[in-house]
Scaffold this motif. Structure first.
Motif, PDB file in Angstrom:
ATOM      1  N   UNK A 649      27.916  16.517  -4.878  1.00 60.56           N
ATOM      2  CA  UNK A 649      27.283  17.378  -3.876  1.00 60.56           C
ATOM      3  C   UNK A 649      28.304  17.928  -2.886  1.00 60.56           C
ATOM      4  N   UNK A 650      29.469  17.283  -2.786  1.00 59.44           N
ATOM      5  CA  UNK A 650      30.554  17.741  -1.921  1.00 59.44           C
ATOM      6  C   UNK A 650      31.675  18.399  -2.726  1.00 59.44           C
ATOM      7  N   UNK A 651      31.435  18.596  -3.999  1.00 56.63           N
ATOM      8  CA  UNK A 651      32.428  19.226  -4.848  1.00 56.63           C
ATOM      9  C   UNK A 651      33.495  18.287  -5.377  1.00 56.63           C
ATOM     10  N   UNK A 652      33.270  16.965  -5.218  1.00 51.84           N
ATOM     11  CA  UNK A 652      34.257  15.990  -5.680  1.00 51.84           C
ATOM     12  C   UNK A 652      33.816  15.453  -7.039  1.00 51.84           C
ATOM     13  N   UNK A 653      34.454  15.956  -8.088  1.00 50.92           N
ATOM     14  CA  UNK A 653      34.095  15.571  -9.450  1.00 50.92           C
ATOM     15  C   UNK A 653      35.119  14.601 -10.052  1.00 50.92           C
ATOM     16  N   UNK A 654      35.829  13.889  -9.195  1.00 51.00           N
ATOM     17  CA  UNK A 654      36.620  12.783  -9.710  1.00 51.00           C
ATOM     18  C   UNK A 654      35.667  11.669 -10.156  1.00 51.00           C
ATOM     19  N   UNK A 655      36.165  10.772 -10.982  1.00 47.39           N
ATOM     20  CA  UNK A 655      35.316   9.759 -11.597  1.00 47.39           C
ATOM     21  C   UNK A 655      35.455   8.421 -10.883  1.00 47.39           C
ATOM     22  N   UNK A 656      34.316   7.754 -10.713  1.00 49.54           N
ATOM     23  CA  UNK A 656      34.326   6.430 -10.096  1.00 49.54           C
ATOM     24  C   UNK A 656      34.854   5.388 -11.074  1.00 49.54           C
ATOM     25  N   UNK A 657      35.343   4.307 -10.511  1.00 46.26           N
ATOM     26  CA  UNK A 657      35.818   3.206 -11.335  1.00 46.26           C
ATOM     27  C   UNK A 657      34.681   2.718 -12.222  1.00 46.26           C
ATOM     28  N   UNK A 658      34.976   2.476 -13.463  1.00 44.41           N
ATOM     29  CA  UNK A 658      33.959   2.033 -14.411  1.00 44.41           C
ATOM     30  C   UNK A 658      33.305   3.161 -15.171  1.00 44.41           C
ATOM     31  N   UNK A 659      33.691   4.394 -14.895  1.00 44.39           N
ATOM     32  CA  UNK A 659      33.118   5.543 -15.598  1.00 44.39           C
ATOM     33  C   UNK A 659      33.391   5.423 -17.094  1.00 44.39           C
TER      34      UNK A 659
END
Length: 796
Positions: A649-659
């Motif tokens: 929603x803030x434009x941050x499409x990095x992946x969380x740990x465990x993705x």
């Protein structure tokens, strides 16, 4: 004798150069100066030309270390400042960045009096041409119909009856007016000058040459300007050149007798002019504001090979025959044509940390000369070679093109205010152009356009490109063509294995170096985020965030697409060759399926399509990406699951740990895009970030038999079909197959033709086609084939 009275300015130093001592000078210039003065800071000269001549006269002879320093104020040029090889090494710099304004206008001293209905009039100076008019720094609009509406996306307002006889009847003398219209298929714009009225009440027009694939002016998207009778709202103006009277309808609160009124008179401000043998070297322009030039849309008529573009080789700053020249921290605004034009032989030009906004044409254009192209062709030439007459030597045949040039940390917005076939960065017949950390947005067509494969080696890195294709169609935030010498070779089928072995190196004869698009963010809501069109090849596209309409790869060779995130969309493959050699892997799509168009191979697509990840919000675990597998006949190891983005929603499409995407092999990339200098970051906008929208690939409706023609058809559907077949809109009937015995086939109709009309009546879909054929014994069909019309007469 005081220092200020010396001929040589006070700021003088000695420097060692070329084995000897030379004098380097600082020459100051002020709008209140005098060209008879020395050029010292307290004795500034008045004009840039005089300061240049002073440097030549008392400098080192090569310009090294010499600086012309512009004090605060507006410098109204009477002619462009031309720098030649003898000015090499010169710096022209504002003493206070952004305070020294170089203008192509003249300041008018006028006596205003009322005319009627709030309109004011004044006697114009003799010979005033005034293509653009500014009041207190704000550009006014030429009298126009329909009146401008900022809420209207196209032209700020348009009207189908712009030059209808009924409207023309109300014009006493429209000679000198302009008709502006979009291309018939929305591929840019056309412009015409009105030469007068015809006896039948229509207008006589000249123009329409501003597209390499011209059309009639669009019937709906059009407007007229510079017609006296249309002067009817505040903010408009008109110059009666025959009577020598200037009319202005001032905005509320403006007293024209107290206002600063300026009219343009130049189309170019600065020109760096050398040759390959004797270039202009090491010139720097820094901290200047460059503004107020004439529009040049009627001079834009030189075709650029087989791209859709025409060009006019000019800009407010024109570089031709230069090496190691720099334009830094300059503002370009209120310009009628291109801001910076890099023409022909140029090496290592740097445009850095500049603001370019509200210009009529391109932001920065790099355009080589066709003399360097081994097999140059225009559409008007027929646009095709045979293998036998093809020059098979790779690369250029001369050096008359820009190479190793850079646009870095630039904010370029609201270009193409007049010319709709334009871009913030345009590249044609060039090699090794870098576009780095730029923010590009609010434009009518592409943000970055590459017009051909000559000669590759370009790098686009860290850019933020959005709100593009706002007034046109069938394009992308990034757009390219690769209509190079291999494209559509006569008499050869590049899908046949025997012929492929003969010509497999042909796609790389012009695109000799790969073009790289990486680490950038793209959003285009009226086309594709990234659009590699007709024959674009030898690209590597990775680490990109695509926010709206995905990635299109039309027919081409050797594209590598990996580690991209395509939000709410995916890959759009169009008319691929059987042996395209394309690699598509380790991407995150939001759709379990591709968006093919235009006769994709029935065999497995590309060289390698696998290990792609389909994001499905909330999906527990993973499952095979069956949709991708079914279409590509590859993607055996592609899967679907929840990618677990940080903060979309803030434009941050990095992946969380465990993705699961990380575990699968996807690698994150930097989430920082666009300009980096504090001044430009404070001004730059960001794109709107989309909400997650699950998308299902729509299957084609069941193909329908059209017995009277002996064909199998389906309806045209979506922008993919519109682009693949070169259609004017989402209308028509696609022929999937045709019987060889049918009259349609015998008269020249083929599979992949699009039927758009029957006996002059538009055909929107299969049902309309059946209705138009009913009861007929023969019909005349208009077909679209290879983006051109073909007419066939068919007996039923």
């Amino acid at each position: 004798m005081s220092a200020d009275s010396l001929l040589v300015p006070m700021s003088v130093c000695c420097s060692l150069f070329m084995g000897g001592w030379s004098v380097a000078a600082d020459v100051y210039v002020s709008p209140d100066g005098d060209d008879s003065r020395s050029g010292a800071k307290s004795q500034p000269m008045r004009t840039l030309q005089a300061a240049r001549d002073q440097v030549r006269k008392h400098g080192s002879g090569d310009g090294k270390g010499n600086t012309i320093r512009l004090l605060d104020g507006v410098f109204y040029l009477q002619e462009p400042l031309v720098l030649s090889p003898e000015d090499s090494g010169l710096t022209i710099e504002a003493v206070h960045a952004g305070k020294a304004v170089v203008s192509g206008a003249q300041l008018l001293s006028l006596q205003w009096k009322p005319f009627r209905d709030g309109i004011m009039q004044a006697e114009a100076p003799a010979g005033l041409k005034a293509d653009c008019l500014f009041v207190d720094g704000k550009q006014l609009r030429m009298a126009r119909y329909p009146n401008a509406n900022p809420e209207e996306r196209i032209f700020n307002g348009y009207a189908a009856d712009a030059v209808a006889p009924k409207r023309v009847a109300g014009w006493k003398d429209p000679e000198g007016g302009f008709l502006h219209a979009l291309h018939g298929r929305l591929w840019g714009g056309h412009h015409y000058i009105i030469e007068g009225k015809k006896p039948d009440g229509s207008v006589k027009l000249a123009g329409g040459w501003q597209n390499n694939r011209p059309s009639a002016p669009h019937g709906k998207f059009r407007f007229v300007e510079n017609v006296f009778e249309e002067l009817d709202v505040p903010g408009e103006w008109f110059l009666d050149k025959k009577e020598g009277v200037l009319y202005v309808y001032p905005e509320a609160g403006t007293d024209l007798n107290k206002a600063r009124v300026e009219a343009t008179r130049l189309e170019r401000l600065l020109e760096l002019r050398g040759t390959e043998e004797k270039p202009v070297r090491g010139v720097t322009l820094k901290g200047l504001v460059l503004t107020q030039t004439d529009r040049t849309f009627m001079k834009n008529r030189e075709p650029l090979l087989r791209s859709d573009w025409t060009i006019y080789r000019n800009g407010s700053v024109l570089l031709a025959g230069t090496e190691d020249c720099t334009v830094e921290s300059c503002d370009f605004k209120g310009l009628g044509g291109d801001a910076v034009f890099v023409d022909g032989y140029n090496r290592k030009v740097l445009v850095k940390s500049c603001l370019i906004e509200d210009v009529g044409g391109n932001g920065v254009a790099f355009v080589g000369d066709r003399s360097a192209v081994r097999c140059p062709l225009d559409f008007k030439d027929g646009g095709r070679f045979s293998w036998q007459n093809l020059d098979k030597t790779p690369g250029p045949k001369g050096n008359a093109f820009p190479s190793d040039c850079t646009v870095e940390d630039c904010l370029i917005t609201r270009t193409g205010r007049v010319e709709k076939q334009s871009a913030p960065v345009e590249i044609a017949m060039s090699q090794g152009i870098r576009v780095l950390r730029c923010s590009l947005y609010d434009v009518p067509r592409a943000g970055i356009n590459i017009g051909d494969g000559c000669w590759g080696g370009h790098v686009i890195d860290g850019c933020d490109v959005f709100d593009t294709v706002l007034e046109t169609s069938d394009h992308g935030s990034f757009n390219s063509w690769g209509r190079d010498r291999f494209w559509q070779l006569k008499g050869l089928n590049m899908n046949q294995a025997s012929e492929w072995e003969l010509i497999k190196d042909a796609p790389y004869l012009d695109a000799v170096k790969p073009t790289v698009i990486r680490n950038s963010r793209w959003r285009c809501d009226h086309g594709w985020d990234i659009d590699l069109d007709d024959g674009s090849g030898n690209y590597e596209i990775y680490n990109n965030l695509l926010l709206a309409r995905g990635l299109k790869l039309r027919e081409g060779f050797g594209r590598k697409v990996h580690h991209n995130v395509m939000v709410n969309n995916g890959l759009h493959p169009h008319v691929w060759y059987n042996r395209s050699g394309d690699v598509v892997e380790y991407n995150i799509f939001f759709v379990d399926g591709y968006f093919p168009a235009g006769g994709m191979p029935s065999s497995p697509w590309g060289e390698r399509m696998d290990k792609n990840f389909v994001h499905v919000l909330g999906l527990a675990g993973t499952r095979p990406a069956a949709g991708l597998q079914e279409q590509s006949k590859r993607d055996q190891d592609s899967i679907a699951g929840d990618a677990m983005f940080m903060a979309p929603e803030l434009g941050d499409y990095r992946l969380r740990k465990g993705s699961p995407a990380l575990q699968f092999g996807f690698k994150d990339f930097p989430a920082s895009f666009g300009v980096v200098s504090p001044r430009l970051k404070a001004l730059a906008k960001s794109p709107v970030f989309p909400e997650y929208k699950p998308v299902v690939v729509k299957k084609d409706p069941n193909a329908m038999q059209v017995e009277p023609l002996g064909v199998t058809c389906r309806n045209i559907r979506g922008m993919g079909d519109v682009s693949a077949y070169g259609l004017p809109g989402e209308s028509g009937v696609l022929v999937l197959a045709t019987d060889s015995w049918a009259s349609f086939y015998r008269e020249g109709g083929r599979a992949d033709d699009v039927i758009v009309s029957v006996d002059g009546k538009d055909v929107r879909d299969v049902n309309a086609l059946l209705s138009a054929l009913s009861g007929r014994k023969s019909v005349k069909l208009v077909l679209i084939r290879n983006q051109a019309e073909k007419v066939v007469s068919v007996d039923l």
